[in-house]
Scaffold this motif. Structure first.
Motif, PDB file in Angstrom:
ATOM      1  N   LEU A  56       0.807  -1.224   0.000  1.00  0.00           N
ATOM      2  CA  LEU A  56       0.000   0.000   0.000  1.00  0.00           C
ATOM      3  C   LEU A  56       0.841   1.275   0.000  1.00  0.00           C
ATOM      4  O   LEU A  56       0.470   2.284  -0.598  1.00  0.00           O
ATOM      5  N   SER A  57       1.989   1.226   0.705  1.00  0.00           N
ATOM      6  CA  SER A  57       2.801   2.453   0.795  1.00  0.00           C
ATOM      7  C   SER A  57       3.779   2.575  -0.360  1.00  0.00           C
ATOM      8  O   SER A  57       4.277   3.659  -0.655  1.00  0.00           O
ATOM      9  N   GLY A  58       4.073   1.442  -1.012  1.00  0.00           N
ATOM     10  CA  GLY A  58       5.053   1.475  -2.110  1.00  0.00           C
ATOM     11  C   GLY A  58       6.481   1.582  -1.602  1.00  0.00           C
ATOM     12  O   GLY A  58       7.400   1.880  -2.369  1.00  0.00           O
ATOM     13  N   ASN A  59       6.663   1.378  -0.296  1.00  0.00           N
ATOM     14  CA  ASN A  59       7.998   1.446   0.295  1.00  0.00           C
ATOM     15  C   ASN A  59       8.211   0.225   1.181  1.00  0.00           C
ATOM     16  O   ASN A  59       7.238  -0.299   1.740  1.00  0.00           O
ATOM     17  N   PRO A  60       9.478  -0.195   1.344  1.00  0.00           N
ATOM     18  CA  PRO A  60       9.712  -1.323   2.252  1.00  0.00           C
ATOM     19  C   PRO A  60       9.284  -0.953   3.675  1.00  0.00           C
ATOM     20  O   PRO A  60       9.381   0.204   4.078  1.00  0.00           O
ATOM     21  N   VAL A  61       8.803  -1.948   4.419  1.00  0.00           N
ATOM     22  CA  VAL A  61       8.378  -1.702   5.798  1.00  0.00           C
ATOM     23  C   VAL A  61       9.576  -1.913   6.718  1.00  0.00           C
ATOM     24  O   VAL A  61      10.352  -2.854   6.533  1.00  0.00           O
ATOM     25  N   HIS A  62       9.729  -1.004   7.667  1.00  0.00           N
ATOM     26  CA  HIS A  62      10.863  -1.085   8.596  1.00  0.00           C
ATOM     27  C   HIS A  62      10.416  -1.788   9.873  1.00  0.00           C
ATOM     28  O   HIS A  62       9.381  -1.426  10.443  1.00  0.00           O
ATOM     29  N   THR A  63      11.200  -2.754  10.294  1.00  0.00           N
ATOM     30  CA  THR A  63      10.789  -3.516  11.480  1.00  0.00           C
ATOM     31  C   THR A  63      11.880  -3.626  12.540  1.00  0.00           C
ATOM     32  O   THR A  63      11.575  -3.634  13.726  1.00  0.00           O
ATOM     33  N   ASP A  64      13.142  -3.697  12.132  1.00  0.00           N
ATOM     34  CA  ASP A  64      14.200  -3.979  13.111  1.00  0.00           C
ATOM     35  C   ASP A  64      15.159  -2.819  13.249  1.00  0.00           C
ATOM     36  O   ASP A  64      15.455  -2.120  12.281  1.00  0.00           O
ATOM     37  N   LEU A  65      15.646  -2.671  14.472  1.00  0.00           N
ATOM     38  CA  LEU A  65      16.570  -1.565  14.756  1.00  0.00           C
ATOM     39  C   LEU A  65      17.925  -1.795  14.106  1.00  0.00           C
ATOM     40  O   LEU A  65      18.496  -0.888  13.526  1.00  0.00           O
ATOM     41  N   LEU A  66      18.414  -2.999  14.211  1.00  0.00           N
ATOM     42  CA  LEU A  66      19.777  -3.228  13.725  1.00  0.00           C
ATOM     43  C   LEU A  66      19.829  -4.271  12.610  1.00  0.00           C
ATOM     44  O   LEU A  66      20.629  -5.193  12.636  1.00  0.00           O
ATOM     45  N   ASP A  67      18.959  -4.091  11.625  1.00  0.00           N
ATOM     46  CA  ASP A  67      18.951  -4.996  10.475  1.00  0.00           C
ATOM     47  C   ASP A  67      19.917  -4.427   9.428  1.00  0.00           C
ATOM     48  O   ASP A  67      19.687  -3.327   8.899  1.00  0.00           O
ATOM     49  N   PRO A  68      21.044  -5.128   9.154  1.00  0.00           N
ATOM     50  CA  PRO A  68      22.076  -4.559   8.268  1.00  0.00           C
ATOM     51  C   PRO A  68      21.523  -4.153   6.901  1.00  0.00           C
ATOM     52  O   PRO A  68      21.888  -3.088   6.378  1.00  0.00           O
ATOM     53  N   ALA A  69      20.610  -4.952   6.343  1.00  0.00           N
ATOM     54  CA  ALA A  69      20.099  -4.640   4.998  1.00  0.00           C
ATOM     55  C   ALA A  69      19.306  -3.334   5.029  1.00  0.00           C
ATOM     56  O   ALA A  69      19.500  -2.439   4.199  1.00  0.00           O
ATOM     57  N   ALA A  70      18.433  -3.205   6.044  1.00  0.00           N
ATOM     58  CA  ALA A  70      17.603  -1.999   6.156  1.00  0.00           C
ATOM     59  C   ALA A  70      18.483  -0.787   6.445  1.00  0.00           C
ATOM     60  O   ALA A  70      18.286   0.302   5.892  1.00  0.00           O
ATOM     61  N   GLU A  71      19.495  -0.964   7.321  1.00  0.00           N
ATOM     62  CA  GLU A  71      20.389   0.147   7.663  1.00  0.00           C
ATOM     63  C   GLU A  71      21.154   0.631   6.435  1.00  0.00           C
ATOM     64  O   GLU A  71      21.417   1.818   6.270  1.00  0.00           O
ATOM     65  N   ALA A  72      21.503  -0.315   5.569  1.00  0.00           N
ATOM     66  CA  ALA A  72      22.251   0.058   4.366  1.00  0.00           C
ATOM     67  C   ALA A  72      21.356   0.886   3.434  1.00  0.00           C
ATOM     68  O   ALA A  72      21.812   1.822   2.783  1.00  0.00           O
ATOM     69  N   ALA A  73      20.055   0.557   3.382  1.00  0.00           N
ATOM     70  CA  ALA A  73      19.138   1.288   2.497  1.00  0.00           C
ATOM     71  C   ALA A  73      18.825   2.666   3.078  1.00  0.00           C
ATOM     72  O   ALA A  73      19.013   3.681   2.426  1.00  0.00           O
ATOM     73  N   MET A  74      18.319   2.715   4.294  1.00  0.00           N
ATOM     74  CA  MET A  74      18.053   3.986   4.976  1.00  0.00           C
ATOM     75  C   MET A  74      18.211   3.751   6.474  1.00  0.00           C
ATOM     76  O   MET A  74      17.365   3.105   7.105  1.00  0.00           O
ATOM     77  N   GLY A  75      19.312   4.250   7.031  1.00  0.00           N
ATOM     78  CA  GLY A  75      19.624   4.022   8.444  1.00  0.00           C
ATOM     79  C   GLY A  75      18.551   4.641   9.331  1.00  0.00           C
ATOM     80  O   GLY A  75      17.800   5.519   8.903  1.00  0.00           O
ATOM     81  N   HIS A  76      18.496   4.167  10.607  1.00  0.00           N
ATOM     82  CA  HIS A  76      17.385   4.626  11.441  1.00  0.00           C
ATOM     83  C   HIS A  76      17.466   6.124  11.752  1.00  0.00           C
ATOM     84  O   HIS A  76      16.443   6.781  11.855  1.00  0.00           O
ATOM     85  N   ILE A  77      18.675   6.664  11.862  1.00  0.00           N
ATOM     86  CA  ILE A  77      18.781   8.110  12.141  1.00  0.00           C
ATOM     87  C   ILE A  77      18.337   8.901  10.901  1.00  0.00           C
ATOM     88  O   ILE A  77      17.632   9.917  11.007  1.00  0.00           O
ATOM     89  N   GLU A  78      18.694   8.373   9.763  1.00  0.00           N
ATOM     90  CA  GLU A  78      18.291   9.001   8.496  1.00  0.00           C
ATOM     91  C   GLU A  78      16.752   9.013   8.380  1.00  0.00           C
ATOM     92  O   GLU A  78      16.144  10.010   7.979  1.00  0.00           O
ATOM     93  N   LEU A  79      16.167   7.894   8.792  1.00  0.00           N
ATOM     94  CA  LEU A  79      14.699   7.767   8.746  1.00  0.00           C
ATOM     95  C   LEU A  79      14.054   8.767   9.734  1.00  0.00           C
ATOM     96  O   LEU A  79      13.036   9.395   9.420  1.00  0.00           O
ATOM     97  N   ALA A  80      14.671   8.905  10.894  1.00  0.00           N
ATOM     98  CA  ALA A  80      14.158   9.851  11.900  1.00  0.00           C
ATOM     99  C   ALA A  80      14.213  11.273  11.359  1.00  0.00           C
ATOM    100  O   ALA A  80      13.315  12.084  11.593  1.00  0.00           O
ATOM    101  N   LYS A  81      15.277  11.589  10.616  1.00  0.00           N
ATOM    102  CA  LYS A  81      15.436  12.943  10.056  1.00  0.00           C
ATOM    103  C   LYS A  81      14.525  13.149   8.857  1.00  0.00           C
ATOM    104  O   LYS A  81      14.115  14.269   8.556  1.00  0.00           O
ATOM    105  N   TRP A  82      14.255  12.045   8.149  1.00  0.00           N
ATOM    106  CA  TRP A  82      13.435  12.104   6.945  1.00  0.00           C
ATOM    107  C   TRP A  82      12.001  12.562   7.260  1.00  0.00           C
ATOM    108  O   TRP A  82      11.403  13.348   6.543  1.00  0.00           O
TER     109      TRP A  82
END
Ligand code: CTP
Length: 403
Positions: A56-82
């Motif tokens: 529905l959102s057209g974007n990957p869903v974020h679930t884990d704090l320290l998931d290397p794959a997700a962090e490589a795509a958009m790190g959690h601090i980057e997501l917080a700033k986004w």
């Protein structure tokens, strides 16, 4: 174009049966061209599969704090700033408790701590959990920190209970998001000064006279005026509240300090709002040393002198007089007494409230007010101080700018 076009909304979904409604919420936000990213807690994933929100959102869903794959795509601090807004819907009792404590033990709570974006929550839980003193205390803490509470609504619940705790419907949540992003620049280019909180009148180095004002109404007005585009100076007595973003705060203690700061700010402002509960009197003398009790006396007396009336001083100016607004806390004949105060203090407008009404006035998060000026009175329905502040600022802006 929708006011949500290209707005970056981080939607947090926590565990609860209402999680299925958030799928519709994502769809409605996307329909308005918002850019939506979804973060799910482990509890939420027990109810709905991440794939639903991803589609529905057209974007990957974020679930884990320290998931290397997700962090490589958009790190959690980057997501917080986004994020331009973090909305947690549904917000469980657990998530409210974690936010109130400032915990960061999963991705969603970490993002909330790391982000400077406004945070809104749409609580959803069993009515007894919502009414529980622990949840109430957590909600109060969060409101004081400026977290927006959208709902809960009352009604029949999935568990069969009836009462408050239902998540607001997706269209109601979308309306809240739109109203947050709608540009309300009714005070653009204007300077507003607001006094708030109690004053504290020293008696000696360890004692003072004061009152129970929390400052919430004045702080909510400062937030609303800043959002309406004004340059806001907030003159605050001793209160336990965070400074609203973008507001210049001047901390004062006694009425004389508050008067001096208010007079200086009023020289430069267009609108002055006296929301402080200024002590009417102060001790005639401030003892340099701690006053000792007299062993043989059962009674003692204290000489008091009257404090200057700050709002009346500003309203009574013949030059550089801003549009001046006062408050009237009354216990009886509310409109009659407030009208007399409006005239006596030469105010342009007065906001009266009945402090004896249940869940209103001092220290409450809610208030019920009547706005009075030379043309008559308007009663506003009971509301959260934060919502009331927006209505009052719009009304003040309208009256002040058409003068
Ligand atoms: N106020 C002020 N300075 C004071 C006292 C009050 O600026 N020394 C302002 C408050 O900020 C508020 C308004 O005056 O905007 C109303 O104050 P209130 O205490 O309700 O009224 P009083 O004039 O003190 O009258 P009374 O105590 O008789 O109700």
């Amino acid at each position: 174009m929708s006011s949500l076009a290209q707005k970056r909304i981080l939607l947090g979904i926590s565990g609860g049966i209402a999680a299925y409604k958030s799928a519709d919420l994502v769809r409605r936000l996307k329909e308005r061209d918002a850019d939506v990213r979804v973060v799910m807690t482990a509890g939420a994933r027990e109810f709905v599969q991440p794939l639903t929100y991803q589609a529905l959102s057209g974007n990957p869903v974020h679930t884990d704090l320290l998931d290397p794959a997700a962090e490589a795509a958009m790190g959690h601090i980057e997501l917080a700033k986004w994020a331009e807004l973090i909305l947690i819907a549904p917000a469980s009792a657990q998530v409210l408790a974690k936010l109130a404590c400032g915990m960061a033990d999963d991705l969603l709570t970490t993002l909330c701590l790391a982000s400077e974006a406004p945070l809104a929550v749409a609580p959803a839980m069993n009515q007894a959990m919502w009414r529980n003193a622990a949840t109430a205390a957590n909600a109060k803490t969060l409101v004081e920190r400026g977290v927006l509470f959208w709902g809960p609504a009352a009604g029949s619940q999935a568990c069969g209970d009836v009462g408050p705790g239902r998540m607001l419907e997706p269209d109601a949540l979308v309306a809240e998001v739109e109203s947050l992003f709608r540009p309300q620049r009714s005070l653009a280019g204007k300077k507003v000064t607001i006094t708030a909180g109690p004053t504290r009148e020293a008696l000696d180095p360890v004692r003072y006279l004061s009152n129970h004002s929390s400052g919430k109404m004045g702080f909510a007005l400062a937030t609303a005026a800043q959002r309406a585009g004004a340059e806001v100076t907030l003159i605050a007595g001793p209160v336990q509240l965070a400074t609203p973003p973008g507001v210049k705060r001047i901390d004062v203690t006694g009425a004389l300090d508050m008067r001096d700061a208010a007079e200086r700010a009023a020289d430069l402002c267009d609108i002055f709002i006296g929301a402080a509960a200024v002590a009417d009197f102060r001790p005639a003398e401030v003892s340099a040393q701690k006053i000792k009790k007299k062993d043989d006396s059962e009674r003692d007396s204290l000489a008091l002198v009257k404090n200057p009336d700050i709002v009346a001083g500003i309203a009574g100016r013949s030059q550089r007089r801003p549009f001046t607004v006062g408050f009237a806390a009354e216990t009886e004949k509310v409109v009659e007494h407030a009208q007399a105060k409006l005239a006596r203090k030469k105010l342009d407008l007065i906001i009266a409230n009945d402090v004896t009404a249940a869940d209103s006035g001092f220290n409450s998060d809610r208030n019920t007010v009547t706005v009075i000026d030379a043309n008559g009175s308007t009663s506003l329905p009971p509301a959260l101080k934060t919502e009331l502040a927006e209505q009052l600022i719009n009304l003040i802006a309208e009256r002040a700018l058409t003068q």
